[in-house]
Write a protein that holds these residues in place. Structure first.
Motif, PDB file in Angstrom:
ATOM      1  N   UNK A  64       0.820  -1.212   0.000  1.00  0.00           N
ATOM      2  CA  UNK A  64       0.000   0.000   0.000  1.00  0.00           C
ATOM      3  C   UNK A  64       0.858   1.269   0.000  1.00  0.00           C
ATOM      4  N   UNK A  65       2.055   1.201   0.578  1.00  0.00           N
ATOM      5  CA  UNK A  65       2.923   2.384   0.679  1.00  0.00           C
ATOM      6  C   UNK A  65       3.777   2.604  -0.572  1.00  0.00           C
ATOM      7  N   UNK A  66       3.677   1.708  -1.541  1.00  0.00           N
ATOM      8  CA  UNK A  66       4.549   1.756  -2.721  1.00  0.00           C
ATOM      9  C   UNK A  66       3.906   2.562  -3.845  1.00  0.00           C
ATOM     10  N   UNK A  67       4.505   3.726  -4.185  1.00  0.00           N
ATOM     11  CA  UNK A  67       3.990   4.617  -5.226  1.00  0.00           C
ATOM     12  C   UNK A  67       3.817   3.956  -6.582  1.00  0.00           C
ATOM     13  N   UNK A 107       0.322   0.895 -11.014  1.00  0.00           N
ATOM     14  CA  UNK A 107       0.003  -0.370 -11.676  1.00  0.00           C
ATOM     15  C   UNK A 107      -1.484  -0.700 -11.615  1.00  0.00           C
ATOM     16  N   UNK A 108      -2.194  -0.175 -10.630  1.00  0.00           N
ATOM     17  CA  UNK A 108      -3.606  -0.511 -10.460  1.00  0.00           C
ATOM     18  C   UNK A 108      -4.411  -0.222 -11.718  1.00  0.00           C
ATOM     19  N   UNK A 109      -4.301   0.999 -12.245  1.00  0.00           N
ATOM     20  CA  UNK A 109      -5.018   1.366 -13.460  1.00  0.00           C
ATOM     21  C   UNK A 109      -4.560   0.561 -14.663  1.00  0.00           C
ATOM     22  N   UNK A 110      -3.251   0.325 -14.737  1.00  0.00           N
ATOM     23  CA  UNK A 110      -2.668  -0.428 -15.850  1.00  0.00           C
ATOM     24  C   UNK A 110      -3.212  -1.857 -15.842  1.00  0.00           C
ATOM     25  N   UNK A 133      11.626  -9.171  -4.360  1.00  0.00           N
ATOM     26  CA  UNK A 133      12.526  -8.203  -3.734  1.00  0.00           C
ATOM     27  C   UNK A 133      12.196  -6.772  -4.116  1.00  0.00           C
ATOM     28  N   UNK A 134      11.620  -6.586  -5.298  1.00  0.00           N
ATOM     29  CA  UNK A 134      11.261  -5.244  -5.756  1.00  0.00           C
ATOM     30  C   UNK A 134       9.745  -5.169  -5.878  1.00  0.00           C
ATOM     31  N   UNK A 135       9.211  -3.985  -5.643  1.00  0.00           N
ATOM     32  CA  UNK A 135       7.770  -3.806  -5.806  1.00  0.00           C
ATOM     33  C   UNK A 135       7.528  -2.704  -6.833  1.00  0.00           C
ATOM     34  N   UNK A 136       6.527  -2.787  -7.679  1.00  0.00           N
ATOM     35  CA  UNK A 136       5.693  -3.980  -7.836  1.00  0.00           C
ATOM     36  C   UNK A 136       6.420  -5.068  -8.625  1.00  0.00           C
ATOM     37  N   UNK A 146       7.176  -0.929 -13.251  1.00  0.00           N
ATOM     38  CA  UNK A 146       5.973  -0.503 -13.952  1.00  0.00           C
ATOM     39  C   UNK A 146       6.154  -0.626 -15.463  1.00  0.00           C
ATOM     40  N   UNK A 147       5.186  -1.223 -16.113  1.00  0.00           N
ATOM     41  CA  UNK A 147       5.153  -1.303 -17.571  1.00  0.00           C
ATOM     42  C   UNK A 147       3.840  -0.687 -18.032  1.00  0.00           C
TER      43      UNK A 147
END
Length: 105
Positions: free
Chosen positions: A28-31, A36-39, A71-74, A91-92
């Motif tokens: 939740x804290x990850x910008x 990614x949500x919309x994507x 290890x990395x988000x997202x 992010x893609x």
């Protein structure tokens, strides 16, 4: 709609899926995760019926995240018949993501 699912076990979720599962490991804290949500909603709409998108909060399910070496988000992991077949960190854009997923569907 992207599903936020509560489940008994992640292995059960993977095994029980007829379609490939695209799992979004996020926090939740990850910008970038918020981006990614919309994507993912666009991807889900375009690939309707070809795959299922599931979001997993790594703060809530740290054991699942460490089991899959997140290890990395997202981090997006595509599972097919319970096995990871692709992994995307960061992010893609929706079209790039669809292009990347297409061969596995």
């Amino acid at each position: 709609m992207v599903t936020k699912q509560k489940f008994q076990s992640f292995a059960e979720l993977l095994a029980g899926s007829q379609q490939p599962l695209l799992v979004d490991f996020y926090a939740t804290w990850c910008g970038p995760c918020q981006m990614m949500t919309g994507i993912l909603e666009q991807v889900n709409a375009q690939l309707q019926g070809q795959l299922k998108v599931v979001k997993i909060d790594t703060d809530r399910y740290p054991q699942i995240a460490s089991q899959h070496h997140i290890e990395a988000l997202p981090t997006l992991v595509l599972f097919k018949q319970g096995q990871p077949v692709d992994r995307i960190e960061g992010v893609l854009a929706a079209n790039q993501l669809i292009e990347r997923l297409q061969p596995h569907l």
